[in-house]
Design an enzyme around this catalytic site. Structure first.
Site, mmCIF file in Angstrom:
data_model
loop_
_atom_site.group_PDB
_atom_site.id
_atom_site.type_symbol
_atom_site.label_atom_id
_atom_site.label_comp_id
_atom_site.label_asym_id
_atom_site.label_seq_id
_atom_site.Cartn_x
_atom_site.Cartn_y
_atom_site.Cartn_z
ATOM 1 N N ASP A 1 0.808 -1.195 -0.056
ATOM 2 C CA ASP A 1 0.143 0.084 -0.035
ATOM 3 C C ASP A 1 0.909 1.246 -0.090
ATOM 4 O O ASP A 1 0.424 2.412 0.332
ATOM 5 C CB ASP A 1 -0.966 0.128 1.397
ATOM 6 C CG ASP A 1 -0.352 -0.070 2.582
ATOM 7 O OD1 ASP A 1 0.979 -0.379 2.622
ATOM 8 O OD2 ASP A 1 -0.784 0.520 3.544
ATOM 9 N N GLU A 2 2.061 1.197 -0.411
ATOM 10 C CA GLU A 2 2.988 2.465 -0.466
ATOM 11 C C GLU A 2 4.214 2.201 -1.103
ATOM 12 O O GLU A 2 4.377 1.228 -1.395
ATOM 13 C CB GLU A 2 3.465 2.718 1.339
ATOM 14 C CG GLU A 2 4.345 3.877 1.391
ATOM 15 C CD GLU A 2 4.365 4.064 2.952
ATOM 16 O OE1 GLU A 2 4.777 5.069 3.277
ATOM 17 O OE2 GLU A 2 4.548 3.051 3.676
#
Length: 348
Positions: free
Chosen positions: A95-96
């Site tokens: 997610d990053e």
């Protein structure tokens, strides 16, 4: 991404929207929270928190089982959106990621406008929100991305970097964990401005190699490039049990199952490594790790189990119940699937 796992669950199951939600853990107090929704975070629930503590903080907390295959699929869709704007993408997790948009593909010419476009695409195509940080290097961009969550977009330009960092609480610095923050506060370091008063030599003497990093980042200096082919530091698997394990035979069976999972993940990544790490968490939440570096690279479940079992045999388990077991491999030798079974290198 904003509360990624929890946001995906709330997107897919409307009845969970607006309610305090924990992905991972369980209502009987076992396991730990992987991600908490923003509704749960208002009560102090956060990732890596034991379920028992989370329930005490938020008795109405809803637990749901993680769906990692779904999260991976959403992550791939997010990565596809990134790739429309740049090929310089360095994933940090599902997610990053860091993106270098110095030369963006559509020719927009503004990092802020690129960030807006990406956020809009994620919202409209995936019905999720993301927060972006924009600045001149990775360290400042990372701090900026966390500054106005959720659904934030923070730009920290060159002239604002030093004043911003001088006022920033030391625990907000990326790379400064709880233990380091407490040590710094004991030295009278509460903000970036306080940290800046110490020389590089003083910081190295107190914090080792990290001291050099702290000296430069508080001045906004970070020349690390965005690396598109970032290699994982370790590949592993772990399991938290419904009921604490007490019988040695059950523990060994679990190690066998974990070894097989790790083999599959190594094969999928075309990787093999030399360092085997065993992780054990006991019923009282105390945790230990044991590692061994092997003379040659390994990848098979049989080899992994052999070394993990040797590490396991040296742990004192008398009258102790085991809550979690994990195995990971690191110290990689990256190669293709063909070489995975024949590590001989060609001369030319």
């Amino acid at each position: 991404m904003d509360a990624f796992y929890a946001s995906v669950e709330q997107r897919d199951f409307p009845e969970l929207r607006g309610k305090p939600l924990a992905v991972g853990g369980s209502p009987d107090g076992r396991g730990v929270v992987a991600t908490a929704s923003y509704e749960a975070r208002k009560f102090g629930v956060k990732s890596a928190m034991p379920s028992r503590q989370a329930i005490q903080l938020c008795p109405q907390l809803i637990f749901c089982r993680p769906r990692f295959e779904v999260y991976k699929e959403v992550s791939r869709a997010i990565r596809e959106i990134f790739s429309r704007y740049t090929d310089l993408i360095e994933p940090l997790s599902l997610d990053e990621a860091y993106l270098d948009v110095t030369h963006d593909k559509p020719g927009i010419g503004s990092a802020i406008e690129v960030a807006k476009a990406i956020k809009d695409a994620i919202r409209y195509e995936l019905d999720l929100t993301a927060s972006a940080g924009v600045s001149i290097n990775k360290f400042i961009a990372k701090i900026a991305s966390d500054y106005h969550k959720p659904d934030g977009l923070t730009f920290i330009g060159p002239s604002k970097i030093v004043p911003f960092l001088e006022k920033l609480p030391i625990e907000k610095f990326f790379g400064v964990g709880k233990v380091t923050a407490q040590k710094m506060k004991g030295m009278g370091i509460h903000t970036g401005g306080d940290l800046k008063r110490f020389s590089e030599t003083e910081l190295i003497s107190r914090f080792g190699k990290s001291g050099k990093f702290f000296y430069h980042i508080v001045r906004g200096e970070d020349d690390r490039p965005v690396k598109p082919n970032r290699i994982s530091k370790s590949i592993g698997a772990e399991d938290t049990f419904e009921t604490d394990l007490f019988e040695l035979e059950d523990m060994l069976l679990e190690l066998k199952a974990l070894s097989e999972k790790v083999e599959k993940r190594l094969t999928a990544k075309s990787s093999q490594g030399r360092t085997v790490t065993l992780k054990i968490k006991f019923a009282d939440f105390t945790q230990i790790t044991r590692s061994r570096t092997t003379p040659s690279y390994i990848h098979s479940a049989q080899e992994i189990l052999q070394y993990a079992s040797e590490l396991f045999s040296k742990v004192d388990l008398e009258n102790r119940k085991v809550r979690l077991l994990g195995i990971s491999i690191s110290n990689f030798y990256e190669n293709d699937v063909e070489k995975l079974h024949n590590p001989q290198l060609r001369l030319f």
